[in-house]
Scaffold this motif. Structure first.
Motif, PDB file in Angstrom:
ATOM      1  N   ASP A   1       0.821  15.531   5.704  1.00 44.65           N
ATOM      2  CA  ASP A   1       0.686  15.386   4.255  1.00 44.65           C
ATOM      3  C   ASP A   1       1.420  14.161   3.721  1.00 44.65           C
ATOM      4  O   ASP A   1       0.943  13.486   2.802  1.00 44.65           O
ATOM      5  N   GLU A   2       2.565  13.858   4.296  1.00 45.16           N
ATOM      6  CA  GLU A   2       3.347  12.722   3.810  1.00 45.16           C
ATOM      7  C   GLU A   2       2.804  11.395   4.321  1.00 45.16           C
ATOM      8  O   GLU A   2       2.676  10.424   3.561  1.00 45.16           O
ATOM      9  N   HIS A   3       2.481  11.330   5.604  1.00 44.51           N
ATOM     10  CA  HIS A   3       2.130  10.054   6.229  1.00 44.51           C
ATOM     11  C   HIS A   3       0.632   9.865   6.438  1.00 44.51           C
ATOM     12  O   HIS A   3       0.187   8.748   6.731  1.00 44.51           O
TER      13      HIS A   3
ATOM     14  N   GLN B   1      -3.058   7.111   2.393  1.00 42.05           N
ATOM     15  CA  GLN B   1      -4.110   8.076   2.076  1.00 42.05           C
ATOM     16  C   GLN B   1      -4.018   8.604   0.646  1.00 42.05           C
ATOM     17  O   GLN B   1      -4.961   9.217   0.146  1.00 42.05           O
ATOM     18  N   LYS B   2      -2.924   8.342  -0.039  1.00 45.98           N
ATOM     19  CA  LYS B   2      -2.702   8.919  -1.369  1.00 45.98           C
ATOM     20  C   LYS B   2      -3.394   8.145  -2.484  1.00 45.98           C
ATOM     21  O   LYS B   2      -3.349   8.547  -3.637  1.00 45.98           O
TER      22      LYS B   2
ATOM     23  N   ILE C   1       0.807  -1.216   0.000  1.00 41.82           N
ATOM     24  CA  ILE C   1       0.000   0.000   0.000  1.00 41.82           C
ATOM     25  C   ILE C   1       0.836   1.258   0.000  1.00 41.82           C
ATOM     26  O   ILE C   1       0.329   2.338  -0.231  1.00 41.82           O
ATOM     27  N   THR C   2       2.140   1.124   0.242  1.00 39.14           N
ATOM     28  CA  THR C   2       2.963   2.326   0.321  1.00 39.14           C
ATOM     29  C   THR C   2       3.692   2.627  -0.986  1.00 39.14           C
ATOM     30  O   THR C   2       4.181   3.723  -1.180  1.00 39.14           O
ATOM     31  N   ASN C   3       3.777   1.672  -1.879  1.00 42.20           N
ATOM     32  CA  ASN C   3       4.477   1.886  -3.136  1.00 42.20           C
ATOM     33  C   ASN C   3       3.693   1.289  -4.292  1.00 42.20           C
ATOM     34  O   ASN C   3       4.173   0.421  -5.024  1.00 42.20           O
ATOM     35  N   ALA C   4       2.451   1.721  -4.460  1.00 44.16           N
ATOM     36  CA  ALA C   4       1.626   1.205  -5.536  1.00 44.16           C
ATOM     37  C   ALA C   4       2.124   1.705  -6.881  1.00 44.16           C
ATOM     38  O   ALA C   4       2.730   2.775  -6.985  1.00 44.16           O
ATOM     39  N   PRO C   5       1.909   0.935  -7.973  1.00 41.26           N
ATOM     40  CA  PRO C   5       2.275   1.416  -9.299  1.00 41.26           C
ATOM     41  C   PRO C   5       1.614   2.746  -9.602  1.00 41.26           C
ATOM     42  O   PRO C   5       0.514   3.026  -9.124  1.00 41.26           O
ATOM     43  N   ALA C   6       2.307   3.554 -10.378  1.00 40.26           N
ATOM     44  CA  ALA C   6       1.799   4.908 -10.651  1.00 40.26           C
ATOM     45  C   ALA C   6       0.403   4.873 -11.232  1.00 40.26           C
ATOM     46  O   ALA C   6      -0.423   5.733 -10.951  1.00 40.26           O
ATOM     47  N   SER C   7       0.084   3.858 -12.052  1.00 44.64           N
ATOM     48  CA  SER C   7      -1.221   3.797 -12.687  1.00 44.64           C
ATOM     49  C   SER C   7      -2.335   3.553 -11.679  1.00 44.64           C
ATOM     50  O   SER C   7      -3.500   3.797 -11.945  1.00 44.64           O
ATOM     51  N   ASP C   8      -2.002   3.026 -10.487  1.00 45.28           N
ATOM     52  CA  ASP C   8      -3.004   2.731  -9.467  1.00 45.28           C
ATOM     53  C   ASP C   8      -3.123   3.842  -8.440  1.00 45.28           C
ATOM     54  O   ASP C   8      -3.952   3.771  -7.539  1.00 45.28           O
TER      55      ASP C   8
ATOM     56  N   ASN D   1      -3.737   7.606  -6.727  1.00 50.34           N
ATOM     57  CA  ASN D   1      -4.599   8.776  -6.830  1.00 50.34           C
ATOM     58  C   ASN D   1      -3.776   9.966  -6.366  1.00 50.34           C
ATOM     59  O   ASN D   1      -3.780  10.307  -5.189  1.00 50.34           O
ATOM     60  N   PRO D   2      -2.995  10.612  -7.237  1.00 48.59           N
ATOM     61  CA  PRO D   2      -2.080  11.666  -6.798  1.00 48.59           C
ATOM     62  C   PRO D   2      -2.830  12.806  -6.131  1.00 48.59           C
ATOM     63  O   PRO D   2      -3.920  13.172  -6.521  1.00 48.59           O
ATOM     64  N   THR D   3      -2.229  13.352  -5.135  1.00 45.68           N
ATOM     65  CA  THR D   3      -2.818  14.505  -4.457  1.00 45.68           C
ATOM     66  C   THR D   3      -2.579  15.755  -5.282  1.00 45.68           C
ATOM     67  O   THR D   3      -1.449  16.108  -5.581  1.00 45.68           O
ATOM     68  N   ALA D   4      -3.666  16.414  -5.647  1.00 48.61           N
ATOM     69  CA  ALA D   4      -3.535  17.650  -6.415  1.00 48.61           C
ATOM     70  C   ALA D   4      -3.001  18.754  -5.518  1.00 48.61           C
ATOM     71  O   ALA D   4      -3.119  18.693  -4.294  1.00 48.61           O
TER      72      ALA D   4
END
Length: 330
Positions: free
Chosen positions: A40-42, A185-186, A3-10, A12-15
């Motif tokens: 924000d990070e954790h 959370q990301k 859950i901490t290093n999901a592929p970029a395609s998966d 949900n980037p924080t705007a």
């Protein structure tokens, strides 16, 4: 799954967060830049000894009376549906009380209007913060049921949405204390798959420990939960959720009337805090003129603002798990 290093395609980037155009004052009750960065990070930050002295004692006493009121109900349909029960290994138990402010204990309003809480809200949501939920969740003595991994609410992450968790009792490792998955959370997480693959020991998970008066602030998309225990001590936590008015109006699920009603609670909270602390400087509320609430003469009616609709989260027990956020809460 990780859950901490999901592929970029998966992911949900924080705007980028909106610029509120009004820098915060650097006062003791605001979060430090380091605390905001940690959040924000954790996805969470722990504030030690945030609520102290008489207010903590009043909240503990109020909580005892709220529990007694719930247990005194003739049946689970009474009490306007504000008292939530569940079937646990120990039997049918009360575990949650909603809409605290109309439960005849002014300590909940005093807490809402305190600089210690509103400083957090302004630090993370800007000056137009809105208190969207208030509840008291507890595990009674001997009620050691697990709270499965979950995300409270799924949203597009254009802004911060967070809970301020005020602990009224100690929470210990090995006794069902909260576990959090930093960074989760990301993205939207399939919590069913997480539970199946790792149980409670997913990579990077942190088990928290808190004392009475400590505050844990967590992002509503942070994956968190607590395992079962055999002899759980009483643990009570007050939860206040906050969002910015701008985020609510852009993404829902509520409207401008709800925002106005909810901001009236802030005004009442500030009044109650001043009443309990005569001569002390309270929180300087910087709400925009466009959101300044229009108060009514019916104080009792102001204290209960029904949600009507909710922002669903990711829960395995719900039977379906959201996999992608949309332009509105899903």
């Amino acid at each position: 799954m990780t859950i901490t290093n999901a592929p970029a395609s998966d992911r949900n980037p924080t705007a980028p967060l909106p610029d509120r155009n009004r820098p915060l004052r650097h006062e003791a009750h605001h979060l430090t830049p380091e605390e905001v960065a940690h959040f924000d990070e954790h996805g969470y930050v722990i504030l030690r000894g945030r609520i102290r002295g008489p207010l903590l004692e009043k909240l503990q006493a109020a909580s005892t009376r709220w529990i007694a009121d719930g247990h005194a109900l003739d049946d689970e349909q009474a009490g306007n549906g504000d008292y939530d029960f569940a079937t646990r290994p120990s039997g049918r138990v009360l575990f949650r009380i909603n809409y605290l402010h109309d439960k005849h204990e002014p300590a909940s309003l005093e807490l809402l209007g305190s600089p210690e809480v509103l400083g957090i809200a302004e630090s993370l949501a800007g000056p137009d913060f809105v208190p969207t939920y208030e509840s008291r969740v507890f595990k009674n003595t001997g009620d050691g049921a697990p709270i499965d991994w979950h995300q409270d609410a799924v949203h597009p992450r254009t802004d911060r949405i967070f809970n301020v968790d005020v602990y009224l009792d100690a929470s210990r490792k090995g006794a069902g204390s909260l576990r959090v998955a930093p960074g989760s959370q990301k993205q939207v997480v399939d919590v069913c798959a997480l539970q199946d693959e790792y149980g409670w020991d997913a990579p990077g998970v942190v088990q928290t420990e808190l004392e009475p008066g400590d505050v844990l602030v967590h992002d509503v998309m942070l994956v968190h939960g607590s395992e079962a225990t055999l002899a759980n001590a009483l643990r009570r936590t007050v939860y206040y959720e906050f969002r910015s008015a701008q985020q609510i109006l852009a993404e829902g699920p509520w409207d401008a009337a709800f925002v106005d009603q909810r901001l009236r609670l802030v005004a009442l909270g500030l009044d109650e805090w001043r009443r309990q602390h005569p001569g002390s400087d309270g929180f300087a509320w910087n709400v925009s003129s466009e959101f300044a609430p229009r108060m009514s003469d019916d104080r009792d009616a102001e204290l209960r603002v029904a949600h009507g609709v909710h922002s669903p989260g990711s829960y395995c027990s719900a039977g379906s798990v959201a996999t992608k956020p949309t332009g509105r809460p899903v």
